[in-house]
Design a protein around this motif. Structure first.
Motif, PDB file in Angstrom:
ATOM      1  N   ASP A 184      51.522  49.252  41.498  1.00 17.28           N
ATOM      2  CA  ASP A 184      50.664  48.845  40.385  1.00 17.28           C
ATOM      3  C   ASP A 184      50.966  47.424  39.920  1.00 17.28           C
ATOM      4  OD1 ASP A 184      49.460  51.330  40.391  1.00 17.28           O
ATOM      5  OD2 ASP A 184      50.814  52.153  38.886  1.00 17.28           O
ATOM      6  N   PHE A 185      52.140  46.913  40.285  1.00 14.02           N
ATOM      7  CA  PHE A 185      52.546  45.590  39.800  1.00 14.02           C
ATOM      8  C   PHE A 185      52.589  44.546  40.913  1.00 14.02           C
ATOM      9  CE2 PHE A 185      54.201  48.569  36.693  1.00 14.02           C
ATOM     10  CZ  PHE A 185      53.861  47.970  35.486  1.00 14.02           C
ATOM     11  N   VAL A 186      51.955  44.842  42.048  1.00 15.68           N
ATOM     12  CA  VAL A 186      51.997  43.921  43.190  1.00 15.68           C
ATOM     13  C   VAL A 186      51.437  42.556  42.818  1.00 15.68           C
ATOM     14  CG1 VAL A 186      50.961  43.454  45.440  1.00 15.68           C
ATOM     15  CG2 VAL A 186      52.000  45.674  44.996  1.00 15.68           C
ATOM     16  N   ALA A 187      50.286  42.534  42.161  1.00 18.26           N
ATOM     17  CA  ALA A 187      49.644  41.259  41.832  1.00 18.26           C
ATOM     18  C   ALA A 187      50.501  40.429  40.879  1.00 18.26           C
ATOM     19  CB  ALA A 187      48.265  41.509  41.224  1.00 18.26           C
ATOM     20  N   LEU A 188      50.976  41.048  39.806  1.00 15.90           N
ATOM     21  CA  LEU A 188      51.780  40.309  38.828  1.00 15.90           C
ATOM     22  C   LEU A 188      53.127  39.906  39.412  1.00 15.90           C
ATOM     23  CD1 LEU A 188      50.992  42.402  35.626  1.00 15.90           C
ATOM     24  CD2 LEU A 188      50.141  40.125  36.208  1.00 15.90           C
ATOM     25  N   GLN A 189      53.681  40.752  40.250  1.00 14.43           N
ATOM     26  CA  GLN A 189      54.945  40.425  40.906  1.00 14.43           C
ATOM     27  C   GLN A 189      54.774  39.198  41.809  1.00 14.43           C
ATOM     28  OE1 GLN A 189      56.196  43.285  43.840  1.00 14.43           O
ATOM     29  NE2 GLN A 189      58.378  42.907  43.475  1.00 14.43           N
ATOM     30  N   ALA A 190      53.698  39.168  42.598  1.00 12.93           N
ATOM     31  CA  ALA A 190      53.447  38.033  43.482  1.00 12.93           C
ATOM     32  C   ALA A 190      53.177  36.766  42.678  1.00 12.93           C
ATOM     33  CB  ALA A 190      52.262  38.343  44.399  1.00 12.93           C
ATOM     34  N   ASP A 191      52.446  36.897  41.586  1.00  8.63           N
ATOM     35  CA  ASP A 191      52.172  35.743  40.732  1.00  8.63           C
ATOM     36  C   ASP A 191      53.467  35.147  40.181  1.00  8.63           C
ATOM     37  OD1 ASP A 191      50.535  33.997  38.942  1.00  8.63           O
ATOM     38  OD2 ASP A 191      51.409  35.266  37.389  1.00  8.63           O
ATOM     39  N   ARG A 192      54.355  36.025  39.735  1.00  7.66           N
ATOM     40  CA  ARG A 192      55.628  35.541  39.190  1.00  7.66           C
ATOM     41  C   ARG A 192      56.508  34.944  40.296  1.00  7.66           C
ATOM     42  NH1 ARG A 192      57.222  36.810  34.180  1.00  7.66           N
ATOM     43  NH2 ARG A 192      54.981  36.562  33.877  1.00  7.66           N
ATOM     44  N   ALA A 221      45.102  40.767  45.260  1.00 10.15           N
ATOM     45  CA  ALA A 221      45.448  42.091  44.730  1.00 10.15           C
ATOM     46  C   ALA A 221      44.927  42.319  43.313  1.00 10.15           C
ATOM     47  CB  ALA A 221      46.968  42.278  44.748  1.00 10.15           C
ATOM     48  N   MET A 222      44.614  41.231  42.613  1.00  5.23           N
ATOM     49  CA  MET A 222      44.183  41.350  41.219  1.00  5.23           C
ATOM     50  C   MET A 222      42.729  41.815  41.137  1.00  5.23           C
ATOM     51  SD  MET A 222      45.233  40.795  38.005  1.00  5.23           S
ATOM     52  CE  MET A 222      46.631  39.698  38.203  1.00  5.23           C
ATOM     53  N   ASP A 223      42.467  42.720  40.215  1.00  4.73           N
ATOM     54  CA  ASP A 223      41.094  43.190  39.993  1.00  4.73           C
ATOM     55  C   ASP A 223      40.197  42.004  39.639  1.00  4.73           C
ATOM     56  OD1 ASP A 223      38.741  44.213  38.504  1.00  4.73           O
ATOM     57  OD2 ASP A 223      39.730  46.150  38.746  1.00  4.73           O
ATOM     58  N   LYS A 224      39.018  41.957  40.257  1.00  8.65           N
ATOM     59  CA  LYS A 224      38.111  40.827  40.054  1.00  8.65           C
ATOM     60  C   LYS A 224      37.633  40.696  38.611  1.00  8.65           C
ATOM     61  CE  LYS A 224      36.391  40.818  44.807  1.00  8.65           C
ATOM     62  NZ  LYS A 224      35.197  40.911  45.689  1.00  8.65           N
ATOM     63  N   ASN A 225      37.708  41.753  37.850  1.00  3.49           N
ATOM     64  CA  ASN A 225      37.253  41.714  36.452  1.00  3.49           C
ATOM     65  C   ASN A 225      38.353  41.286  35.481  1.00  3.49           C
ATOM     66  OD1 ASN A 225      34.622  42.658  37.107  1.00  3.49           O
ATOM     67  ND2 ASN A 225      35.403  44.760  37.235  1.00  3.49           N
ATOM     68  N   GLN A 226      39.555  41.093  35.994  1.00  2.00           N
ATOM     69  CA  GLN A 226      40.664  40.684  35.138  1.00  2.00           C
ATOM     70  C   GLN A 226      40.590  39.196  34.828  1.00  2.00           C
ATOM     71  OE1 GLN A 226      43.225  42.380  33.726  1.00  2.00           O
ATOM     72  NE2 GLN A 226      42.481  44.358  34.457  1.00  2.00           N
ATOM     73  N   ASP A 227      40.656  38.854  33.548  1.00  4.89           N
ATOM     74  CA  ASP A 227      40.636  37.439  33.150  1.00  4.89           C
ATOM     75  C   ASP A 227      41.821  36.681  33.735  1.00  4.89           C
ATOM     76  OD1 ASP A 227      38.318  37.817  31.714  1.00  4.89           O
ATOM     77  OD2 ASP A 227      39.350  38.165  29.814  1.00  4.89           O
ATOM     78  N   TYR A 228      42.931  37.381  33.900  1.00  4.43           N
ATOM     79  CA  TYR A 228      44.147  36.718  34.397  1.00  4.43           C
ATOM     80  C   TYR A 228      43.937  36.149  35.802  1.00  4.43           C
ATOM     81  CZ  TYR A 228      49.156  35.875  34.961  1.00  4.43           C
ATOM     82  OH  TYR A 228      50.380  35.271  35.140  1.00  4.43           O
ATOM     83  N   GLU A 281      43.792  31.572  39.941  1.00  8.48           N
ATOM     84  CA  GLU A 281      42.903  30.635  40.645  1.00  8.48           C
ATOM     85  C   GLU A 281      43.243  29.199  40.271  1.00  8.48           C
ATOM     86  OE1 GLU A 281      38.100  29.870  41.293  1.00  8.48           O
ATOM     87  OE2 GLU A 281      38.821  31.630  40.207  1.00  8.48           O
ATOM     88  N   ALA A 282      43.539  28.979  38.993  1.00  2.00           N
ATOM     89  CA  ALA A 282      43.900  27.635  38.543  1.00  2.00           C
ATOM     90  C   ALA A 282      45.216  27.183  39.177  1.00  2.00           C
ATOM     91  CB  ALA A 282      44.019  27.611  37.018  1.00  2.00           C
ATOM     92  N   LYS A 283      46.164  28.114  39.305  1.00  2.00           N
ATOM     93  CA  LYS A 283      47.438  27.773  39.943  1.00  2.00           C
ATOM     94  C   LYS A 283      47.227  27.398  41.405  1.00  2.00           C
ATOM     95  CE  LYS A 283      50.234  30.816  36.993  1.00  2.00           C
ATOM     96  NZ  LYS A 283      51.147  31.990  36.955  1.00  2.00           N
ATOM     97  N   LEU A 284      46.356  28.137  42.070  1.00  2.00           N
ATOM     98  CA  LEU A 284      46.051  27.822  43.464  1.00  2.00           C
ATOM     99  C   LEU A 284      45.358  26.463  43.584  1.00  2.00           C
ATOM    100  CD1 LEU A 284      44.920  31.306  44.807  1.00  2.00           C
ATOM    101  CD2 LEU A 284      46.760  29.906  45.761  1.00  2.00           C
ATOM    102  N   SER A 285      44.506  26.176  42.636  1.00  2.00           N
ATOM    103  CA  SER A 285      43.789  24.898  42.672  1.00  2.00           C
ATOM    104  C   SER A 285      44.754  23.722  42.576  1.00  2.00           C
ATOM    105  CB  SER A 285      42.766  24.833  41.533  1.00  2.00           C
ATOM    106  OG  SER A 285      41.749  25.810  41.713  1.00  2.00           O
ATOM    107  N   THR A 286      45.797  23.871  41.777  1.00  2.00           N
ATOM    108  CA  THR A 286      46.779  22.788  41.666  1.00  2.00           C
ATOM    109  C   THR A 286      47.535  22.592  42.978  1.00  2.00           C
ATOM    110  OG1 THR A 286      48.550  24.259  40.872  1.00  2.00           O
ATOM    111  CG2 THR A 286      47.101  23.259  39.211  1.00  2.00           C
ATOM    112  N   LEU A 287      47.525  23.613  43.849  1.00  2.00           N
ATOM    113  CA  LEU A 287      48.183  23.503  45.149  1.00  2.00           C
ATOM    114  C   LEU A 287      47.183  23.173  46.257  1.00  2.00           C
ATOM    115  CD1 LEU A 287      50.613  26.565  44.909  1.00  2.00           C
ATOM    116  CD2 LEU A 287      51.187  24.148  44.645  1.00  2.00           C
ATOM    117  N   GLY A 288      45.951  22.837  45.862  1.00  2.00           N
ATOM    118  CA  GLY A 288      44.952  22.418  46.839  1.00  2.00           C
ATOM    119  C   GLY A 288      44.192  23.547  47.493  1.00  2.00           C
ATOM    120  N   VAL A 289      44.168  24.711  46.852  1.00  3.65           N
ATOM    121  CA  VAL A 289      43.473  25.864  47.416  1.00  3.65           C
ATOM    122  C   VAL A 289      42.337  26.260  46.483  1.00  3.65           C
ATOM    123  CG1 VAL A 289      43.666  28.255  48.182  1.00  3.65           C
ATOM    124  CG2 VAL A 289      45.578  26.683  48.523  1.00  3.65           C
ATOM    125  N   ALA A 290      41.177  26.541  47.053  1.00  2.71           N
ATOM    126  CA  ALA A 290      40.026  27.010  46.268  1.00  2.71           C
ATOM    127  C   ALA A 290      39.748  28.453  46.661  1.00  2.71           C
ATOM    128  CB  ALA A 290      38.806  26.134  46.523  1.00  2.71           C
TER     129      ALA A 290
END
Length: 227
Positions: free
Chosen positions: A159-167, A191-198, A203-212
């Motif tokens: 249940d925490f795969v997405a948040l764990q990977a983000d951290r 892994a994050m639900d598409k409806n989650q605001d987080y 996505e913003a973190k990925l953008s800073t690394l040159g990924v869209a």
């Protein structure tokens, strides 16, 4: 007739005496054990209810302290709660509440200590994982990168795969490992639900690394449709 009945009654009495002589002690012990077990079960349930009631009262006191912004009192109440009722759900929730109050008041060391207790001693696995995620964040703030990595490794719930990977991505960015961080953020985004605001923050973190990621996702969807 009366004599005949007397003989039958005497025979039945003799049979009862013989039966009791053979099985009486066993029956007595069985009844004693059954009654003791019932008394123990009843007593244990009462004890559990009593402990939960007292823990709930202490948690209410802690919650009032948190609402009032009194981190010192919240920390004291949590200390008493974890000492007296460590296995209750109230102690686990109190650890998270106390840590938040302590962090908000700039007491980072105390907040880490509260979360460390919850991460190792909370009775519910999901609470332990929530505490680990929050603890890892505070460890990153304190530049305790090795400790943060170990804390994240301890999270096992899917249940925490997405948040764990983000951290983990945050940790790798701080360690100047952008390619590894990118992979973790992509894992979190997928892994994050598409409806989650987080998800937009990832996505913003990925953008800073040159990924869209939104473009990649659209391309993947197009390839899937073509097949």
């Amino acid at each position: 007739m009366a004599s005949h009945l007397d003989l039958e009654e005497q025979e039945q009495l003799d049979q009862l005496k013989a039966f009791w002589k053979t099985w009486g002690n066993l029956i007595t012990w069985a009844l004693t054990i059954a009654l003791a077990a019932y008394a123990g079960w009843t007593g244990w349930n009462w004890y559990q209810r009593d402990q939960a009631s007292k823990a709930a009262a202490m948690y209410d006191e802690l919650d009032r302290a948190v609402q009032a912004g009194d981190a010192e009192k919240a920390g004291r109440v949590f200390g008493d709660l974890k000492e007296r009722f460590p296995s209750t759900t109230y102690a686990a929730q109190a650890a998270l509440q106390a840590a938040k109050a302590q962090f908000d008041k700039g007491q980072a060391d105390a907040a880490r200590a509260s979360l460390s207790w919850a991460a190792s001693s909370a009775s519910q696995e999901d609470v332990r994982d929530v505490a680990r995620l929050r603890l890892a964040g505070l460890q990153l703030d304190a530049k305790q990168y090795d400790e943060a990595a170990k804390t994240l490794d301890a999270i096992k719930s899917p249940d925490f795969v997405a948040l764990q990977a983000d951290r983990r991505g945050d940790l790798l960015v701080l360690q100047s490992k952008p390619d590894l961080a990118k992979a973790e953020y992509q894992k979190a985004y997928a892994a994050m639900d598409k409806n989650q605001d987080y998800r937009r923050l990832i996505e913003a973190k990925l953008s800073t690394l040159g990924v869209a990621p939104s473009v990649e996702e659209a391309a993947a969807a197009g390839q899937g449709a073509a097949k």
